[in-house]
Scaffold this active site. Sequence first.
Site, PDB file in Angstrom:
ATOM      1  CB  SER A  24     -85.169 -32.245  95.247  1.00 27.00           C
ATOM      2  OG  SER A  24     -84.021 -32.777  95.777  1.00 27.00           O
ATOM      3  CG  ASN A 111     -84.712 -44.335 100.889  1.00 35.46           C
ATOM      4  OD1 ASN A 111     -84.408 -43.469  99.952  1.00 35.46           O
ATOM      5  ND2 ASN A 111     -84.927 -45.351 100.624  1.00 35.46           N
ATOM      6  CB  THR A 156    -123.505 -15.235 118.805  1.00 31.56           C
ATOM      7  OG1 THR A 156    -124.823 -14.882 119.260  1.00 31.56           O
ATOM      8  CG2 THR A 156    -122.635 -15.471 120.266  1.00 31.56           C
ATOM      9  CG  HIS A 157    -125.782 -16.457 115.010  1.00 26.59           C
ATOM     10  ND1 HIS A 157    -125.721 -17.652 114.206  1.00 26.59           N
ATOM     11  CD2 HIS A 157    -126.117 -16.769 116.216  1.00 26.59           C
ATOM     12  CE1 HIS A 157    -126.030 -18.711 115.266  1.00 26.59           C
ATOM     13  NE2 HIS A 157    -126.450 -18.089 116.318  1.00 26.59           N
ATOM     14  CB  SER A 278    -106.810   3.695  97.271  1.00 27.99           C
ATOM     15  OG  SER A 278    -107.433   3.931  95.790  1.00 27.99           O
ATOM     16  CE  LYS A 284    -110.640   2.197 100.851  1.00 24.54           C
ATOM     17  NZ  LYS A 284    -110.465   1.563  99.533  1.00 24.54           N
ATOM     18  CG  ASN A 286    -107.084  -0.048 101.164  1.00 24.61           C
ATOM     19  OD1 ASN A 286    -108.273   0.516 101.487  1.00 24.61           O
ATOM     20  ND2 ASN A 286    -106.671   0.628  99.822  1.00 24.61           N
ATOM     21  CD  GLU A 291    -107.849  -5.890 102.705  1.00 26.20           C
ATOM     22  OE1 GLU A 291    -108.871  -5.285 102.606  1.00 26.20           O
ATOM     23  OE2 GLU A 291    -106.968  -5.605 101.754  1.00 26.20           O
ATOM     24  CE1 TYR A 318     -88.139 -41.193  99.661  1.00 24.84           C
ATOM     25  CE2 TYR A 318     -87.540 -42.425  97.518  1.00 24.84           C
ATOM     26  CZ  TYR A 318     -87.570 -41.309  98.428  1.00 24.84           C
ATOM     27  OH  TYR A 318     -87.527 -40.141  97.677  1.00 24.84           O
ATOM     28  CD  GLN A 323     -87.127 -35.020  94.097  1.00 27.72           C
ATOM     29  OE1 GLN A 323     -86.364 -35.866  94.466  1.00 27.72           O
ATOM     30  NE2 GLN A 323     -87.587 -34.184  93.296  1.00 27.72           N
ATOM     31  CE  LYS A 326     -86.847 -33.507 101.386  1.00 36.09           C
ATOM     32  NZ  LYS A 326     -87.766 -34.581 100.751  1.00 36.09           N
TER      33      LYS A 326
END
Length: 458
Positions: A24, A111, A156-157, A278, A284, A286, A291, A318, A323, A326
């Site tokens: 690890s 541990n 809304t919606h 682009s 463009k 972007n 995003e 344990y 392990q 992480k």
Amino acid sequence: MESPSRGGVFSEGTDSRVEQFAESISFDRRLYRHDIRGSKAHAQMLASEGLISNDEAEQICTALDEIEKQLDADELPLRIELEDIHMHIEQALIERLGDVGRKLHTGRSRNDQVSTDFRMWVRDALDDIDRLLLELQQAFLSRCDADADVILPAYTHLQRAQPVLAPHYWLAYIEKFERDRQRIKDCRKRVNQCSLGVAAVAGTSIAIDRNATAKSLDFEGMTANSLDTSSDRDFVLESAFVLGVIATHLSGWAEEWILWSTVEFGFIKSPHAFCTGSSIMPQKVNPDVLELTRGKSARVLGNLQTLMVLVKGLPLAYNRDLQEDKPPLFDSFDTIQACLQLAAPLVAGAELQRERISASIEEGYLDATSLMEFMIRKGMPQRRAHHLVGAIVGEAMRRRVTLSDLPLEVMQEHAPELDASVREVLGSKQAVEAFVSEGSTSPKRVAQQVAIWKERLS
């Protein structure tokens, strides 16, 4: 070379394929400062309890400082056969001090050592995310005065609903990120409990002082049960959840601004330093940062699911499965940190397209609800007012005019009770000014909230 993790019971060395599979060090090396701090506190506690001499504790702490400098400079060789950062540090200590170095592990296990190191790392990482969220809140707040006169359509919606002041929008995100900060604060309390001293699973027969170690390491308290502590990764799950909620808030904001930056909306312009072009379409611009912020939220939410599945079937106490806790959490923290580092300057540098917003604000009959509530204030039942306003809006749509441009006599054909005072609530500006309730987009209420947040975030 002797490995501190393998005792005399083993009759043969570890297969090299197992070493590769089990290591690890490739990801837990980032815990080294926390491991060294925890080890120094443990050594000082051992000395105060007479388990090692003061001179031995001083030798250990001095050597650990030297090892930390080596790790800072990337000068300590990392070897797969030593598995993790904890064994690397201990082996380096033994190479320097011999038996004195071997005494450090008295009264602890890997541990509880790993759990303590990880808790300290998570604690620091939560503090960093909190700081970045504060900066993002301040960026939104910094827009409120400059944008105070801008009226935006609320949806809304994803359909136009009612008009709101631009600062009301910015305050909405400040509120969301404040709840995120409150979750961090609450989560931190459970993270900030010291595991050190519960040893492997049952505690230790050596008379150590866990409370002294906890205080030395700035923990708020100690974990209470050795079995629970050895298996506990609730603090990892909770941290991952908190990060997941932050990710959803960032993703929702990014999605909204992506839409707002399209030609179809044309509400906002992001700083060009946060956009890309682009390879084939020269016109463009972007919104790649937005995003990617939206896209990276998927990783954070996926990491939460990974961690939940990781622990769902583990027996006490344990297990080596832990392990694997992480990499997902490290990735979530790294991802949210990267998003937040860009979010604040992007928010501060974006420009509302005032002319475009103003030109379209009367589209969609955003003042219809204000007209309905005007009728209610005049004594009309809500359901009748709702029905009549629907009919009036239908008439305006057929004539292709706004409600404020619809002749009064036409409105009176549907609602004879209306008089010239109805003009007080028609149009987006008048509709906004008609709001009075707490938490609304009333200019007075918004100004109050801006003042409150200026004080809170200063």
